[in-house]
Design a protein around this motif. Structure first.
Motif, PDB file in Angstrom:
ATOM      1  N   GLU A  22     -22.460   9.113 -20.579  1.00 45.37           N
ATOM      2  CA  GLU A  22     -22.256  10.561 -20.617  1.00 45.37           C
ATOM      3  C   GLU A  22     -21.567  11.059 -19.350  1.00 45.37           C
ATOM      4  OE1 GLU A  22     -26.047  12.351 -21.413  1.00 45.37           O
ATOM      5  OE2 GLU A  22     -26.226  11.414 -23.387  1.00 45.37           O
ATOM      6  N   ASN A  23     -21.816  10.351 -18.241  1.00 44.05           N
ATOM      7  CA  ASN A  23     -21.149  10.702 -16.985  1.00 44.05           C
ATOM      8  C   ASN A  23     -19.662  10.360 -17.007  1.00 44.05           C
ATOM      9  OD1 ASN A  23     -23.588  11.539 -15.925  1.00 44.05           O
ATOM     10  ND2 ASN A  23     -23.950   9.676 -14.724  1.00 44.05           N
ATOM     11  N   GLY A  24     -19.273   9.478 -17.950  1.00 44.91           N
ATOM     12  CA  GLY A  24     -17.866   9.105 -18.070  1.00 44.91           C
ATOM     13  C   GLY A  24     -17.539   7.697 -17.609  1.00 44.91           C
ATOM     14  N   MET A  25     -18.569   6.856 -17.441  1.00 45.80           N
ATOM     15  CA  MET A  25     -18.328   5.491 -16.974  1.00 45.80           C
ATOM     16  C   MET A  25     -17.680   4.637 -18.058  1.00 45.80           C
ATOM     17  SD  MET A  25     -18.217   3.177 -14.753  1.00 45.80           S
ATOM     18  CE  MET A  25     -18.926   4.050 -13.361  1.00 45.80           C
ATOM     19  N   THR A  26     -16.658   3.901 -17.665  1.00 46.58           N
ATOM     20  CA  THR A  26     -15.977   2.930 -18.512  1.00 46.58           C
ATOM     21  C   THR A  26     -15.689   1.694 -17.655  1.00 46.58           C
ATOM     22  OG1 THR A  26     -13.772   3.739 -17.915  1.00 46.58           O
ATOM     23  CG2 THR A  26     -14.824   4.743 -19.858  1.00 46.58           C
ATOM     24  N   ILE A  27     -15.271   0.614 -18.293  1.00 43.48           N
ATOM     25  CA  ILE A  27     -14.893  -0.575 -17.521  1.00 43.48           C
ATOM     26  C   ILE A  27     -13.708  -0.251 -16.616  1.00 43.48           C
ATOM     27  CG2 ILE A  27     -13.949  -2.912 -17.675  1.00 43.48           C
ATOM     28  CD1 ILE A  27     -15.638  -3.407 -20.104  1.00 43.48           C
ATOM     29  N   GLU A  28     -12.736   0.498 -17.149  1.00 44.89           N
ATOM     30  CA  GLU A  28     -11.574   0.868 -16.341  1.00 44.89           C
ATOM     31  C   GLU A  28     -11.992   1.631 -15.089  1.00 44.89           C
ATOM     32  OE1 GLU A  28     -11.937   1.347 -19.564  1.00 44.89           O
ATOM     33  OE2 GLU A  28     -10.105   0.817 -20.671  1.00 44.89           O
ATOM     34  N   ARG A  29     -12.881   2.610 -15.276  1.00 41.01           N
ATOM     35  CA  ARG A  29     -13.317   3.422 -14.140  1.00 41.01           C
ATOM     36  C   ARG A  29     -14.131   2.591 -13.160  1.00 41.01           C
ATOM     37  NH1 ARG A  29     -14.751   9.389 -15.427  1.00 41.01           N
ATOM     38  NH2 ARG A  29     -12.490   9.478 -15.186  1.00 41.01           N
ATOM     39  N   LEU A  30     -14.935   1.664 -13.675  1.00 42.21           N
ATOM     40  CA  LEU A  30     -15.725   0.812 -12.802  1.00 42.21           C
ATOM     41  C   LEU A  30     -14.824   0.005 -11.877  1.00 42.21           C
ATOM     42  CD1 LEU A  30     -18.317  -0.495 -11.780  1.00 42.21           C
ATOM     43  CD2 LEU A  30     -18.246  -2.031 -13.763  1.00 42.21           C
TER      44      LEU A  30
END
Length: 257
Positions: free
Chosen positions: A69-77
């Motif tokens: 829900e915070n917007g975490m994705t593998i790309e963002r990680l």
């Protein structure tokens, strides 16, 4: 040498702490990693949140849902981890599930792991044969250890096969349940630990699931090379994720005053 191998060559009683990327807040990932190393953790396991985490109990599921829900994705990680090795020197693993990694692209995933300095991965739902047939080459080319799990139901022949095809360490699941489901050392677990210990495996072993305090950590260390703590640390983060709280938690596990 891979940082995971270096960690086991230097000491026993390795403390590996799991936390979910992007939890409690989206940008907390690198800060918590640094705070854990400063507090005395020996290894870090960063969870890549997924909507259907089959091996995880309600505590980690809740943190994963919040991270998504915070917007975490593998790309963002990977974006968050671009400065990982400027801040953190201990081994870092990523823990997640195979579908998001396949969608991201296994080769690209391995490239990014090498680029940011990730040392290994734990993918509970990746069958070993699929890994050997399709993905092992990518992981080995980038020097990334793929960690397999065993449980009380795993046969000795299967454990030996896992040992032959493992790198880094073997994840010894303490019971046939989800993470965080049980507290304390249950009947039969010590016998299981002794059975694994007596097999004289080539790879180090870390015990996980149900490790939550100094007592369970020390018991695990008596029969293995260390232990993994996840749900108990996530619960601590739910109460407060500041540097002092993290330091207090790690010290309580290691028995440091």
């Amino acid at each position: 040498m891979n940082r995971i191998d270096q960690a086991f060559s230097k000491k026993k009683g390795v403390l590996n702490i799991y936390f979910t990327a992007g939890y409690p807040a989206l940008e907390d990932t690198l800060r918590i990693a640094k705070d854990l190393e400063d507090a005395g953790a020996d290894m870090l396991e960063i969870g890549m949140p997924f909507s259907d985490p089959v091996a995880d109990g309600p505590t980690i599921q809740e943190s994963s849902q919040q991270a998504l829900e915070n917007g975490m994705t593998i790309e963002r990680l990977f974006e968050q981890l671009k400065d990982l090795r400027k801040e953190v020197s201990i081994p870092v693993l990523l823990m997640g599930y195979v579908n998001p990694i396949i969608q991201f692209g296994v080769k690209q995933f391995c490239n990014k792991c090498e680029e940011v300095g990730v040392d290994g991965v734990i993918i509970p739902d990746l069958p070993m044969q699929e890994y050997l047939d399709s993905y092992q080459t990518h992981f080995k080319q980038k020097g990334i250890h793929n960690i397999f799990l065993i449980s009380p139901n795993t046969s000795e022949d299967r454990i030996k096969e896992i040992d032959r095809n493992s790198g880094g360490f073997i994840y010894v699941v303490s019971s046939s349940s989800i993470t965080g489901a049980k507290k304390g050392v249950q009947d039969g677990q010590v016998e299981y630990y002794k059975r694994i210990q007596s097999m004289d495996l080539d790879n180090p072993q870390l015990i996980g699931f149900g490790i939550s305090d100094k007592q369970t950590f020390e018991t695990a260390c008596n029969y293995s090379d260390g232990a993994i703590i996840g749900s108990a640390f996530i619960k601590k983060l739910m109460q407060g994720s500041d540097k002092d709280s993290i330091k207090e938690f790690v010290k309580s596990i290691k028995g440091i005053k």
